[in-house]
Design an enzyme around this catalytic site. Structure first.
Site, PDB file in Angstrom:
ATOM      1  N   HIS A 131       0.792  -1.056  -0.120  1.00 36.45           N
ATOM      2  CA  HIS A 131       0.023   0.102   0.133  1.00 36.45           C
ATOM      3  C   HIS A 131       0.713   1.214  -0.008  1.00 36.45           C
ATOM      4  O   HIS A 131       0.595   2.394  -0.692  1.00 36.45           O
ATOM      5  CB  HIS A 131      -0.782   0.048   1.266  1.00 36.45           C
ATOM      6  CG  HIS A 131      -1.889  -1.296   1.219  1.00 36.45           C
ATOM      7  ND1 HIS A 131      -2.496  -1.695   2.337  1.00 36.45           N
ATOM      8  CD2 HIS A 131      -2.138  -2.111   0.392  1.00 36.45           C
ATOM      9  CE1 HIS A 131      -3.175  -2.843   2.221  1.00 36.45           C
ATOM     10  NE2 HIS A 131      -3.038  -3.265   0.722  1.00 36.45           N
ATOM     11  N   HIS A 187      -9.390  -1.856  -4.696  1.00 37.17           N
ATOM     12  CA  HIS A 187      -8.172  -2.419  -3.818  1.00 37.17           C
ATOM     13  C   HIS A 187      -7.261  -3.125  -4.427  1.00 37.17           C
ATOM     14  O   HIS A 187      -6.187  -3.331  -4.448  1.00 37.17           O
ATOM     15  CB  HIS A 187      -8.583  -2.731  -2.382  1.00 37.17           C
ATOM     16  CG  HIS A 187      -7.376  -3.058  -1.462  1.00 37.17           C
ATOM     17  ND1 HIS A 187      -7.036  -2.013  -0.907  1.00 37.17           N
ATOM     18  CD2 HIS A 187      -6.734  -4.092  -1.243  1.00 37.17           C
ATOM     19  CE1 HIS A 187      -5.636  -2.391  -0.150  1.00 37.17           C
ATOM     20  NE2 HIS A 187      -5.530  -3.809  -0.409  1.00 37.17           N
ATOM     21  N   ASP A 220      -3.329  -2.852  -5.050  1.00 34.30           N
ATOM     22  CA  ASP A 220      -2.399  -3.828  -4.717  1.00 34.30           C
ATOM     23  C   ASP A 220      -1.504  -4.122  -5.967  1.00 34.30           C
ATOM     24  O   ASP A 220      -0.349  -4.220  -5.794  1.00 34.30           O
ATOM     25  CB  ASP A 220      -2.893  -5.208  -4.198  1.00 34.30           C
ATOM     26  CG  ASP A 220      -3.485  -5.180  -2.870  1.00 34.30           C
ATOM     27  OD1 ASP A 220      -2.811  -4.183  -2.252  1.00 34.30           O
ATOM     28  OD2 ASP A 220      -4.051  -5.935  -2.282  1.00 34.30           O
ATOM     29  N   HIS A 264      -0.849 -11.494  -4.936  1.00 33.07           N
ATOM     30  CA  HIS A 264       0.391 -10.887  -4.768  1.00 33.07           C
ATOM     31  C   HIS A 264       1.218 -11.647  -5.469  1.00 33.07           C
ATOM     32  O   HIS A 264       2.334 -11.171  -5.758  1.00 33.07           O
ATOM     33  CB  HIS A 264       0.752 -10.666  -3.178  1.00 33.07           C
ATOM     34  CG  HIS A 264      -0.084  -9.498  -2.507  1.00 33.07           C
ATOM     35  ND1 HIS A 264      -0.032  -8.102  -2.846  1.00 33.07           N
ATOM     36  CD2 HIS A 264      -0.921  -9.431  -1.398  1.00 33.07           C
ATOM     37  CE1 HIS A 264      -0.937  -7.428  -2.167  1.00 33.07           C
ATOM     38  NE2 HIS A 264      -1.566  -8.301  -1.238  1.00 33.07           N
TER      39      HIS A 264
HETATM   40 ZN   LIG Z   1      -3.845  -4.698  -0.318  1.00 26.07          ZN
END
Ligand SMILES: [Zn+2]
Length: 279
Positions: A73, A231, A235, A258
């Site tokens: 973030h 969001h 990311d 991720h």
């Molecule tokens: Zn995040």
């Protein structure tokens, strides 16, 4: 495009969303290209190949054994504002989660001031398409003249309906459309996460939590429509910033994580013909 850094140092204090431990960071100006995380033992450059863990967050590790979790973030906020140089002094082993979005970082950076440097910013121009797959999930990068992100997710099994979203990167779009979008999770997953020492610091203060009908448990509901997908885009920007330059490519993904975000960057750098780094 020129490099930029902060006009002065700025500190953030809070808890780590995964460790639950108190942590504090100070983001300092740096008159050279790149972001470095400085712990007691290491100086870890914010680059994709320093990532040691990509389950639920992106964690970077240094040669002397220290690590910094949940950098995405903060990294997203810096990329979003075009901050290309910074040294982040880290006390603790995680970046504070604050409100779960990039907004507190962005607001503090804008209040501190951003200084443009005279050196040119590095640009990573994609030359060939790359794609990675993880079961049904996939991510790809395609050559383009600007940076854009197209994401589709499927949380229907968790009871949440989301819309696909396309985001054309610009600083203004980032500030309005992406920076306020919070980390999210599902109430039904809480037990599993806690047992695996994940999300120990998660609360309604820093996480958008959905019940099994897709309703937010947070008192004031959503900040923006389709907040979870926004969001995810936040990311992606944070994770792709580990390329180490301004991105000229189109990113498409189904259910990005991720892990996938890191794998696509590895796939990009696997072959020198895939990209051109312009200094
Ligand atoms: Zn995040």
């Amino acid at each position: 495009m020129l490099q930029s850094t902060l006009k002065a140092a700025v500190s953030f204090e809070g808890i780590g969303v995964h460790s639950g431990n108190p942590c504090r960071i100070t983001v300092c100006p740096r008159d050279e290209n790149g972001v470095a995380f400085r712990t007691k033992k290491d100086s870890i450059e914010a680059l994709y190949n320093m990532a040691s863990e990509t389950t639920m967050c992106t964690k970077l590790s240094g040669a002397n054994g220290s690590s910094v979790s949940t950098i995405e973030h903060l990294s997203s906020a810096m990329y979003g504002l075009g901050i290309t140089g910074a040294v982040v002094d880290v006390e603790g082993d995680e970046i504070p989660i604050l409100d779960g979005s990039a907004l507190p970082f962005v607001e503090a950076f804008l209040a501190t001031g951003i200084e443009q440097l005279s050196h040119r910013r590095r640009v990573c121009k994609l030359m060939k398409p790359v794609k990675v797959q993880d079961g049904k999930k996939w991510a790809s990068l395609t050559p383009a003249d600007s940076f854009s992100i197209n994401i589709k997710c499927d949380f229907t099994q968790k009871g949440l309906k989301t819309d696909p979203m396309r985001f054309d990167f610009s600083k203004d779009n980032f500030l309005k459309e992406i920076a306020p979008a919070r980390t999210f999770g599902f109430f039904a997953d809480m037990d599993f996460l806690r047992k695996n020492n994940l999300a120990s610091g998660a609360s309604l203060e820093n996480t958008l939590v959905f019940d099994d009908k897709g309703n937010p448990l947070n008192e004031n509901g959503l900040r923006l429509p389709n907040e979870p997908i926004r969001h995810k885009i936040l990311d992606v920007i944070g994770d792709l910033s580990l390329i180490g330059g301004a991105i000229m490519a189109r990113f498409d993904a189904f259910c990005p994580s991720h892990k996938l975000n890191n794998q696509i960057v590895f796939a990009l750098f696997e072959n020198k013909d895939n990209f051109e780094m312009i200094d």
